[in-house]
Design a protein around this motif. Sequence first.
Motif, PDB file in Angstrom:
ATOM      1  N   SER A 205     -24.360  11.884  -3.984  1.00  0.00           N
ATOM      2  CA  SER A 205     -23.920  10.768  -3.693  1.00  0.00           C
ATOM      3  C   SER A 205     -23.249  10.045  -4.832  1.00  0.00           C
ATOM      4  CB  SER A 205     -25.194  10.049  -3.673  1.00  0.00           C
ATOM      5  OG  SER A 205     -25.857  10.273  -4.749  1.00  0.00           O
ATOM      6  N   ARG A 206     -22.817  10.953  -5.843  1.00  0.00           N
ATOM      7  CA  ARG A 206     -22.477  10.533  -6.999  1.00  0.00           C
ATOM      8  C   ARG A 206     -20.908  11.086  -7.112  1.00  0.00           C
ATOM      9  NH1 ARG A 206     -25.376   7.995 -11.692  1.00  0.00           N
ATOM     10  NH2 ARG A 206     -23.531   6.663 -11.063  1.00  0.00           N
ATOM     11  N   LEU A 207     -20.524  11.850  -6.206  1.00  0.00           N
ATOM     12  CA  LEU A 207     -19.088  12.411  -6.407  1.00  0.00           C
ATOM     13  C   LEU A 207     -18.075  11.430  -6.092  1.00  0.00           C
ATOM     14  CD1 LEU A 207     -19.022  15.611  -3.918  1.00  0.00           C
ATOM     15  CD2 LEU A 207     -18.804  15.471  -6.252  1.00  0.00           C
ATOM     16  N   ASP A 208     -18.327  10.183  -5.380  1.00  0.00           N
ATOM     17  CA  ASP A 208     -17.129   9.374  -5.298  1.00  0.00           C
ATOM     18  C   ASP A 208     -17.456   8.110  -6.274  1.00  0.00           C
ATOM     19  OD1 ASP A 208     -16.225  10.634  -3.081  1.00  0.00           O
ATOM     20  OD2 ASP A 208     -17.419   9.737  -1.686  1.00  0.00           O
ATOM     21  N   ASP A 209     -18.306   8.328  -7.204  1.00  0.00           N
ATOM     22  CA  ASP A 209     -18.552   7.283  -8.328  1.00  0.00           C
ATOM     23  C   ASP A 209     -17.341   7.616  -9.544  1.00  0.00           C
ATOM     24  OD1 ASP A 209     -20.493   6.208  -6.949  1.00  0.00           O
ATOM     25  OD2 ASP A 209     -22.086   6.733  -8.186  1.00  0.00           O
ATOM     26  N   TYR A 210     -17.046   6.437 -10.224  1.00  0.00           N
ATOM     27  CA  TYR A 210     -16.048   6.672 -11.271  1.00  0.00           C
ATOM     28  C   TYR A 210     -16.713   6.476 -12.467  1.00  0.00           C
ATOM     29  CZ  TYR A 210     -12.507   5.545  -7.873  1.00  0.00           C
ATOM     30  OH  TYR A 210     -11.587   5.760  -6.523  1.00  0.00           O
ATOM     31  N   PRO A 211     -15.938   7.098 -13.630  1.00  0.00           N
ATOM     32  CA  PRO A 211     -16.615   7.365 -14.834  1.00  0.00           C
ATOM     33  C   PRO A 211     -17.491   6.145 -15.503  1.00  0.00           C
ATOM     34  CG  PRO A 211     -14.529   8.194 -14.884  1.00  0.00           C
ATOM     35  CD  PRO A 211     -14.695   7.494 -13.482  1.00  0.00           C
ATOM     36  N   HIS A 212     -16.868   4.797 -15.276  1.00  0.00           N
ATOM     37  CA  HIS A 212     -17.525   3.690 -15.711  1.00  0.00           C
ATOM     38  C   HIS A 212     -18.880   3.302 -15.514  1.00  0.00           C
ATOM     39  CE1 HIS A 212     -15.168   1.789 -12.541  1.00  0.00           C
ATOM     40  NE2 HIS A 212     -16.150   0.795 -12.503  1.00  0.00           N
ATOM     41  N   GLN A 213     -19.126   4.043 -14.011  1.00  0.00           N
ATOM     42  CA  GLN A 213     -20.201   3.900 -13.377  1.00  0.00           C
ATOM     43  C   GLN A 213     -21.397   4.672 -13.910  1.00  0.00           C
ATOM     44  OE1 GLN A 213     -18.116   4.121  -9.635  1.00  0.00           O
ATOM     45  NE2 GLN A 213     -19.196   2.121  -8.792  1.00  0.00           N
ATOM     46  N   PHE A 214     -21.172   5.756 -14.911  1.00  0.00           N
ATOM     47  CA  PHE A 214     -22.244   6.584 -15.319  1.00  0.00           C
ATOM     48  C   PHE A 214     -22.452   6.016 -16.644  1.00  0.00           C
ATOM     49  CE2 PHE A 214     -19.993   9.042 -12.080  1.00  0.00           C
ATOM     50  CZ  PHE A 214     -21.270   9.809 -11.684  1.00  0.00           C
ATOM     51  N   SER A 215     -23.885   6.283 -17.106  1.00  0.00           N
ATOM     52  CA  SER A 215     -24.320   6.359 -18.569  1.00  0.00           C
ATOM     53  C   SER A 215     -23.515   7.150 -19.638  1.00  0.00           C
ATOM     54  CB  SER A 215     -25.800   6.375 -18.735  1.00  0.00           C
ATOM     55  OG  SER A 215     -26.124   7.716 -18.478  1.00  0.00           O
ATOM     56  N   GLY A 216     -23.547   6.817 -20.860  1.00  0.00           N
ATOM     57  CA  GLY A 216     -22.786   7.714 -21.711  1.00  0.00           C
ATOM     58  C   GLY A 216     -23.461   9.306 -21.647  1.00  0.00           C
ATOM     59  N   GLY A 217     -24.542   9.443 -21.411  1.00  0.00           N
ATOM     60  CA  GLY A 217     -25.384  10.701 -21.331  1.00  0.00           C
ATOM     61  C   GLY A 217     -24.813  11.445 -20.205  1.00  0.00           C
ATOM     62  N   MET A 218     -24.796  10.802 -19.194  1.00  0.00           N
ATOM     63  CA  MET A 218     -24.353  11.494 -17.839  1.00  0.00           C
ATOM     64  C   MET A 218     -22.914  11.819 -17.624  1.00  0.00           C
ATOM     65  SD  MET A 218     -26.865  11.964 -15.674  1.00  0.00           S
ATOM     66  CE  MET A 218     -28.322  11.968 -16.696  1.00  0.00           C
ATOM     67  N   ARG A 219     -22.090  10.962 -18.367  1.00  0.00           N
ATOM     68  CA  ARG A 219     -20.657  11.315 -18.646  1.00  0.00           C
ATOM     69  C   ARG A 219     -20.486  12.448 -19.454  1.00  0.00           C
ATOM     70  NH1 ARG A 219     -19.601   5.611 -19.042  1.00  0.00           N
ATOM     71  NH2 ARG A 219     -19.763   5.818 -21.369  1.00  0.00           N
ATOM     72  N   GLN A 220     -21.429  12.591 -20.511  1.00  0.00           N
ATOM     73  CA  GLN A 220     -21.264  13.894 -21.346  1.00  0.00           C
ATOM     74  C   GLN A 220     -21.479  15.040 -20.611  1.00  0.00           C
ATOM     75  OE1 GLN A 220     -19.139  15.047 -23.210  1.00  0.00           O
ATOM     76  NE2 GLN A 220     -19.476  13.901 -25.456  1.00  0.00           N
ATOM     77  N   ARG A 221     -22.544  14.866 -19.701  1.00  0.00           N
ATOM     78  CA  ARG A 221     -22.975  16.041 -19.049  1.00  0.00           C
ATOM     79  C   ARG A 221     -21.815  16.349 -17.924  1.00  0.00           C
ATOM     80  NH1 ARG A 221     -28.648  17.222 -18.992  1.00  0.00           N
ATOM     81  NH2 ARG A 221     -29.697  15.980 -20.290  1.00  0.00           N
ATOM     82  N   ILE A 222     -21.314  15.333 -17.304  1.00  0.00           N
ATOM     83  CA  ILE A 222     -20.205  15.748 -16.566  1.00  0.00           C
ATOM     84  C   ILE A 222     -18.954  16.295 -17.463  1.00  0.00           C
ATOM     85  CG2 ILE A 222     -18.080  14.637 -15.332  1.00  0.00           C
ATOM     86  CD1 ILE A 222     -20.406  12.571 -14.266  1.00  0.00           C
ATOM     87  N   CYS A 223     -18.559  15.794 -18.541  1.00  0.00           N
ATOM     88  CA  CYS A 223     -17.728  16.532 -19.172  1.00  0.00           C
ATOM     89  C   CYS A 223     -18.005  18.044 -19.635  1.00  0.00           C
ATOM     90  CB  CYS A 223     -17.386  15.768 -20.488  1.00  0.00           C
ATOM     91  SG  CYS A 223     -16.689  14.271 -20.427  1.00  0.00           S
ATOM     92  N   ILE A 224     -19.075  18.178 -19.792  1.00  0.00           N
ATOM     93  CA  ILE A 224     -19.712  19.714 -20.109  1.00  0.00           C
ATOM     94  C   ILE A 224     -19.485  20.645 -18.884  1.00  0.00           C
ATOM     95  CG2 ILE A 224     -21.691  21.121 -20.607  1.00  0.00           C
ATOM     96  CD1 ILE A 224     -22.786  19.025 -22.490  1.00  0.00           C
ATOM     97  N   ALA A 225     -19.898  19.825 -17.492  1.00  0.00           N
ATOM     98  CA  ALA A 225     -19.812  20.413 -16.270  1.00  0.00           C
ATOM     99  C   ALA A 225     -18.210  20.993 -16.070  1.00  0.00           C
ATOM    100  CB  ALA A 225     -20.071  19.803 -15.168  1.00  0.00           C
ATOM    101  N   MET A 226     -17.560  20.086 -16.340  1.00  0.00           N
ATOM    102  CA  MET A 226     -16.006  20.244 -16.272  1.00  0.00           C
ATOM    103  C   MET A 226     -15.342  21.331 -17.248  1.00  0.00           C
ATOM    104  SD  MET A 226     -14.613  16.566 -15.757  1.00  0.00           S
ATOM    105  CE  MET A 226     -12.881  16.703 -15.435  1.00  0.00           C
ATOM    106  N   ALA A 227     -15.853  21.456 -18.545  1.00  0.00           N
ATOM    107  CA  ALA A 227     -15.627  22.198 -19.656  1.00  0.00           C
ATOM    108  C   ALA A 227     -15.903  23.762 -18.993  1.00  0.00           C
ATOM    109  CB  ALA A 227     -16.141  22.028 -20.879  1.00  0.00           C
ATOM    110  N   ILE A 228     -17.215  23.917 -18.566  1.00  0.00           N
ATOM    111  CA  ILE A 228     -17.736  25.181 -18.069  1.00  0.00           C
ATOM    112  C   ILE A 228     -17.162  25.643 -16.689  1.00  0.00           C
ATOM    113  CG2 ILE A 228     -19.672  25.121 -19.658  1.00  0.00           C
ATOM    114  CD1 ILE A 228     -21.459  24.894 -17.128  1.00  0.00           C
ATOM    115  N   ALA A 229     -16.768  24.709 -16.064  1.00  0.00           N
ATOM    116  CA  ALA A 229     -16.389  25.052 -14.639  1.00  0.00           C
ATOM    117  C   ALA A 229     -15.543  26.421 -14.348  1.00  0.00           C
ATOM    118  CB  ALA A 229     -15.293  23.833 -14.242  1.00  0.00           C
ATOM    119  N   LEU A 230     -14.456  26.853 -15.338  1.00  0.00           N
ATOM    120  CA  LEU A 230     -13.813  28.141 -15.246  1.00  0.00           C
ATOM    121  C   LEU A 230     -14.533  29.161 -15.960  1.00  0.00           C
ATOM    122  CD1 LEU A 230     -10.209  26.472 -15.391  1.00  0.00           C
ATOM    123  CD2 LEU A 230     -11.656  27.431 -13.187  1.00  0.00           C
TER     124      LEU A 230
END
Lengths: 305, 335
Positions: B155-180
């Motif tokens: 349900s959060r795939l279509d949300d934009y960065p500003h709709q997340f809290s700082g901690g959640m955003r950093q988790r997403i950044c981590i997810a993107m970093a470990i993706a490959l």
Amino acid sequence: MLKFLSVRLTTSLIALTGVMVIVFFLARLTGSPASLYLPVDATDAMVEAFNRQNGLDKPLVSQFVDFVANALRLDFGQSIAQQRPAATAVLSAMPQTILLAAIAMGLTLLLAIPLGTFAALSPNSTLDRGITLFSLFTASIPDFWFALVCVLVFSVSLGLLPTSGQGGLSSWVLPVATVMLHPVGVITQVVRGAMLETLNAGYVQNARARGYSWRRLAFRHALRNAALPIITVAGDRAGGMVNGAVIVSAVFAWPGIGKVLVDAVYNRDFAVIQAGVFVVGIAVILLNILVDLVYAAADPRIRVS
Amino acid sequence: MTTEILKRPAGETSARPLLSIAGLRVRYGRTHAVRGIDLDIMPGESVAILGESGSGKSVTGKAVMGLINPPGKVAGSVEFDGMQLVGRSEASLRAVRGPGIAMVFQDSLDALNPVFSIGSQIIEIFTVRLSWSGQQAREEAIRLMLQVGIVNPESRLDDYPHQFSGGMRQRICIAMAIALKPRLLIADEPTTALDVTVQAGILKLISQLQRDSGMALLFVTHDLAVARQVARKLVVMYAGRVVERGPIDDVFHRPAHPYTRALLGSNPGSVKHWSELKPIAGNPPDKSAVFTGCAFAPRCPRAVRMCSEREPDFVTVADGRQSRCHFAQEMFDGR
């Protein structure tokens, strides 16, 4: 979004009303049409008959009341010079103007976005300096001079393009180039400035750290964020284009709204002046709403708030 | 896009370092950000770079990724899995970024593109780098978001960065970093912009991902307490140089460099009462300064004349412990 649009529409219509009031009275300051259309030795009876026929015999205030009452029904009266409804005279010229503006703006963006982007990709390089020089040149040279020189070179000397009027494809080249001239320079600079900023933003560096190509970084990640200032300036310039491109009508006798309006002023054709200003006003309002919609499409933060 | 050298060798038991930095220098005109550092990271090892603002710690991370933009100049050697990265073309560095080395940045709001949804930014990694189909990429994006602790990822795939809290955003950044599935993750002060409770969660996540995947970690921070939670090895930087290195707990308990000791003394977590806090006198040196001796000498309580005349070499004070100080052994012995 709907609320925003309705507010926008309301304020625009108020502004348009103000403009119409000013235009109504200013147009009548240019003098009496009777002295233009009737022979010099016309009798008072002839002048009176002419004025009565064209509704110019009533006091100014009641003329204005009539104008408002008719305008609300989108009836702008009869053109004295053309002997047909003023609205028809204006609307028949509108497609030429809109088509010219659309082609010119499309080509402008097609040229300015890559130029500005490539300049921003290698700041202070020879390429950047060349592009900046080009854009400053096009933004600075007077467009009427450019138009006349083009006519001299391409039409008179080389005989490649027609000097004026509207015929085949070749008759479009010089008018489109003239209308594009300033916007290309200005928008190239806007793209360059906006892209310089977004190319150095954290999200572009982060995307670069994910191993994307420079094309993807520039044209997807950076350009989309640079879109707002570009849209603002492009919208403003497009407004200038539908506004009539008076230079094009004067130099190339381009049969667009610009020519209709200028002719109407010369002919003291009040009805056509009023109808023309009204139609251009509506076009600019619609353009601004389009710009707002493009904003919202480009930036989700605008969409939500 | 993945080249032969980037494939993870089976077992990864070789004693060869995964990342080997030697004599790395970064300068911007006359400003020297990094003044020659050496650092090895073994496969699966977790190393923290500790230093105050302007010590060159973040620049080191960016230099490893090849992210130093002109007018910045990089010299020295950065070898990743035997491949020299310094001076390599942008096109061939691209292959390394992602599956080889990935990075998490300090400011998560700035690190995510504000005009694209979170989902599209994660999915893009797979469709662009691995040429996956949209559906496959979407499923992997959801799995990744779950892995880093995002609830209801679908349900959060279509949300934009500003709709997340700082901690959640950093988790997403981590997810993107470990993706490959990178073999080395560089985390540049990933928790500095977050409040303490959120910080703990992010550190735990990084630690856990590092242990589970066996990737190496280079953690850049100014906070020794944070470094201890994620790293086993510590590298202390001062004025663009490495001044001390060793196993993190050993260094913490028995610093062998006056700067490290001063850092510990100025850390609120390391003293019983705030009145015992000892700030480090003076300021970090000007980055355009040229040193003849030890860069820390002007602020060092132990400094003698020799310190400002001759730069000390690394002194090995114990197994795996090195300090760049004329008095390293004395410091280490607690004298």
